[in-house]
Design an enzyme around this catalytic site. Structure first.
Site, PDB file in Angstrom:
ATOM      1  N   GLU A   1       0.823  -1.212   0.000  1.00  8.02           N
ATOM      2  CA  GLU A   1       0.000   0.000   0.000  1.00  8.02           C
ATOM      3  C   GLU A   1       0.859   1.265   0.000  1.00  8.02           C
ATOM      4  O   GLU A   1       0.489   2.275  -0.611  1.00  8.02           O
ATOM      5  CB  GLU A   1      -0.950  -0.006   1.198  1.00  8.02           C
ATOM      6  CG  GLU A   1      -1.938  -1.163   1.218  1.00  8.02           C
ATOM      7  CD  GLU A   1      -2.816  -1.263  -0.014  1.00  8.02           C
ATOM      8  OE1 GLU A   1      -3.005  -0.241  -0.714  1.00  8.02           O
ATOM      9  OE2 GLU A   1      -3.305  -2.362  -0.311  1.00  8.02           O
TER      10      GLU A   1
ATOM     11  N   HIS B   1       1.592   2.053  -3.505  1.00 13.24           N
ATOM     12  CA  HIS B   1       0.517   2.819  -4.149  1.00 13.24           C
ATOM     13  C   HIS B   1       0.598   4.289  -3.768  1.00 13.24           C
ATOM     14  O   HIS B   1       0.431   5.179  -4.619  1.00 13.24           O
ATOM     15  CB  HIS B   1      -0.842   2.273  -3.711  1.00 13.24           C
ATOM     16  CG  HIS B   1      -1.265   1.010  -4.392  1.00 13.24           C
ATOM     17  ND1 HIS B   1      -1.116   0.790  -5.739  1.00 13.24           N
ATOM     18  CD2 HIS B   1      -1.868  -0.109  -3.889  1.00 13.24           C
ATOM     19  CE1 HIS B   1      -1.601  -0.413  -6.050  1.00 13.24           C
ATOM     20  NE2 HIS B   1      -2.050  -0.977  -4.943  1.00 13.24           N
TER      21      HIS B   1
END
Length: 581
Positions: A212, A215
């Site tokens: 994450e 991202h």
């Protein structure tokens, strides 16, 4: 297998699904000098100088699993979202939301109506989650030119928090210049998804935080897919599969932590031999490093000294230390110095490939009974039977620990054989370590078992230590030390001046079969050993001689009467029966 454990993987941002060990990986060797990619899309590569297998060597000329093999530029195009955090004064900041509620746009009705419901079930990170998130940010910071710095309060570029009303696993908002939800990371509270409390090495909660964070910095999934996607509006998330959604062959967790798909699909198998489960990535991987550095630039200051990775580690990060992380699943970026992949404390076989962009199969092997049970206990402390995963039984003897390592090694031996043509390398993990494309690791040390050490284009020092090892320096002027055991020293290129420090005639072997002894003739010719006679002007002659108290082999491949390569064998004087010609 000593304990009732089931190998499983966790689909990225998804749920636990059953999985078994895949013994067939779609790659087999054709004889001793070729590689076949099997199946309807397979091609055959022949020749006498095929190095250990790398899928990317076939980019643009073959498909694998029915999908194109991408080159580096194509990989970057897949993983780069085109969005990055605007860097202020060379710094990217992150923080942990610790207030009573989420702030800003998360609480606005229009965002909640759009399905962003994270705020309803908000909770702050635990101390353990914060610690691993910090480790994740250090890993990304090591890769890129901007510094990544923790900041107090809510105004950071990246803000971490939990939620019970948001994602099933985790999600992150891509960076940009818009409203301040950009680059924020929200994970499912461990009370609703126990894997986010599984933060040890190989823990899926650790992998999730690194994924994450990728991202939040601007990395995409390798394909156009996302957990929970519902393209037909039936309220049920679409199934995401490699067959349907991967756009290129390397879209797996062998190459990118941003992938959803098991590394077994591209033939690798990373095993934590203490838990006896398939591991999860512990750092950004090969293609993640390539892409994030194309966005922000590479950090020129990361480990610029002489760095030992794994055994006797001085890398400054426990993930690269075999004592704390005995089953590494990672990629290494290093900005300089004379560096070593050291597995001298490994008690099972390792295959080390020092080429940039290549994969090694190397781990500790069997840990102690106490460490195996500590690893199991840490896993058990994170699990939640109500969510589908109960505890694993503890080991009761060192023999049980060793049996699991031996079983994992038997799988690894088949896989390394398929990749290299070298038998007996019983590595407990397969293709679990890669080297960034812009990184040079100069040296390698094996452990107590039979190892295969393969060099690169620079001068390498290869030390086999115990076991009947195979050492191949590839290009460059290399120094080989076999150590105990009957070792094989492979020299496969001309123009080099190699040195073997401990050659023992009648015990060790020198393998020259990858050198074409007559460059003017078709095919791969064998050498003719002429003892200590001088070259006579015929191509393909191999002579031995002594000089300065040391012994040498020299070969003439073009018939000009001059040595095209030399091998210094020190005090050991090889005879013809010691040499594969």
């Amino acid at each position: 297998m000593a304990k009732a454990k089931t190998l499983f993987r966790v689909d990225q941002e998804g749920v636990l699904v059953g999985d078994g060990i895949l013994l067939g990986d779609g790659i087999t060797l054709t004889g001793a000098d070729g590689i076949t990619l099997t199946g309807a899309d397979g091609i055959t590569v022949t020749g006498s100088d095929v190095p250990p297998f790398r899928l990317e060597n076939f980019a643009g000329i073959a498909t694998f699993n029915g999908k194109p093999i991408f080159n580096q530029a194509q990989v970057i195009n897949q993983l780069d979202t085109g969005r990055s955090i605007p860097v202020q004064n060379g710094v990217i900041t992150y923080s942990f939301l610790d207030g009573p509620t989420m702030t800003g746009l998360f609480n606005r009705p229009q965002y909640q109506a759009a399905g962003i419901t994270d705020a309803f079930g908000y909770s702050p990170f635990s101390a353990a989650e914060k610690a691993v998130a910090r480790e994740a940010m250090i890993l990304w910071d090591d890769l890129i030119a901007p510094s990544i710095v923790e900041k107090n309060g809510n105004g950071a570029d990246i803000v971490f928090s939990n939620s019970t009303t948001g994602p099933a696993q985790a999600h992150a908002f891509l960076p940009g210049n818009g409203a301040k939800i950009q680059s924020d990371v929200i994970t499912a509270d461990p009370s609703i998804n126990w894997t986010n409390a599984w933060l040890q090495y190989d823990g899926y909660g650790r992998t999730t935080l690194i994924h994450e964070s990728g991202h939040s910095l601007g990395l995409n999934h390798p394909g156009d897919y996302n957990f929970g996607r519902d393209t037909n509006g039936d309220g049920i998330g679409d199934p995401i599969t490699y067959a349907l959604d991967a756009e290129y062959a390397q879209d797996t967790l062998e190459y990118s932590i941003m992938s959803y798909f098991s590394s077994t699909i591209t033939g690798s198998q990373q095993i934590n031999a203490a838990l006896f489960i398939l591991g999860s990535p512990q750092t950004p991987l090969l293609h993640d490093i390539l892409t994030i550095q194309s966005i922000y630039g590479a950090d020129p200051t990361t480990r610029t000294g002489d760095t030992n990775y794994f055994s006797n580690s001085n890398a400054g990060n426990a993930v690269y230390d075999l004592e704390t992380n005995p089953y590494p699943y990672l990629s290494v970026y290093d900005a300089g110095g004379e560096d070593t992949f050291d597995f001298s404390t490994a008690n099972r076989s390792v295959f080390i490939d020092l080429r940039p962009g290549a994969f090694s199969s190397a781990a500790k092997g069997a840990v102690s009974l106490a460490q195996a049970n500590a690893i199991t206990t840490e896993f058990n402390n994170a699990t939640d039977a109500s969510q589908g995963q109960g505890d694993f039984a503890l080991y009761t003897s060192q023999a049980q620990v060793d049996a699991d390592a031996n079983l994992a090694g038997s799988f690894g031996a088949n896989r390394v054989l398929n990749d290299t043509g070298v038998s007996g390398i019983a590595a407990t993990s397969h293709r679990n370590i890669s080297i960034a494309y812009n990184t040079i690791i100069e040296n390698a040390n094996g452990g107590s078992a039979r190892d295969y050490l393969y060099g690169n284009e620079v001068a390498n020092k290869l030390n086999g230590n115990g076991g009947n090892d195979v050492l191949d320096g590839a290009q460059g002027d290399d120094i080989y030390t076999g150590g105990a055991g009957a070792d094989e020293f492979r020299v496969g290129h001309i123009g080099g001046n190699e040195k073997i420090t401990d050659f023992a005639s009648g015990v060790d072997k020198i393998n020259l079969t990858d050198i074409d002894a007559n460059s003017a003739a078709a095919g791969n010719q064998a050498f003719t050993f002429i003892g200590n006679s001088a070259f006579s002007g015929s191509a393909g002659q191999l002579r031995s001689y002594s000089q300065g108290g040391e012994n040498y082999l020299a070969g003439d491949v073009n018939g000009d009467g001059l040595a095209d390569f030399t091998i210094n064998t020190g005090a050991g004087a090889p005879v013809v029966t010691d040499i594969f010609l």
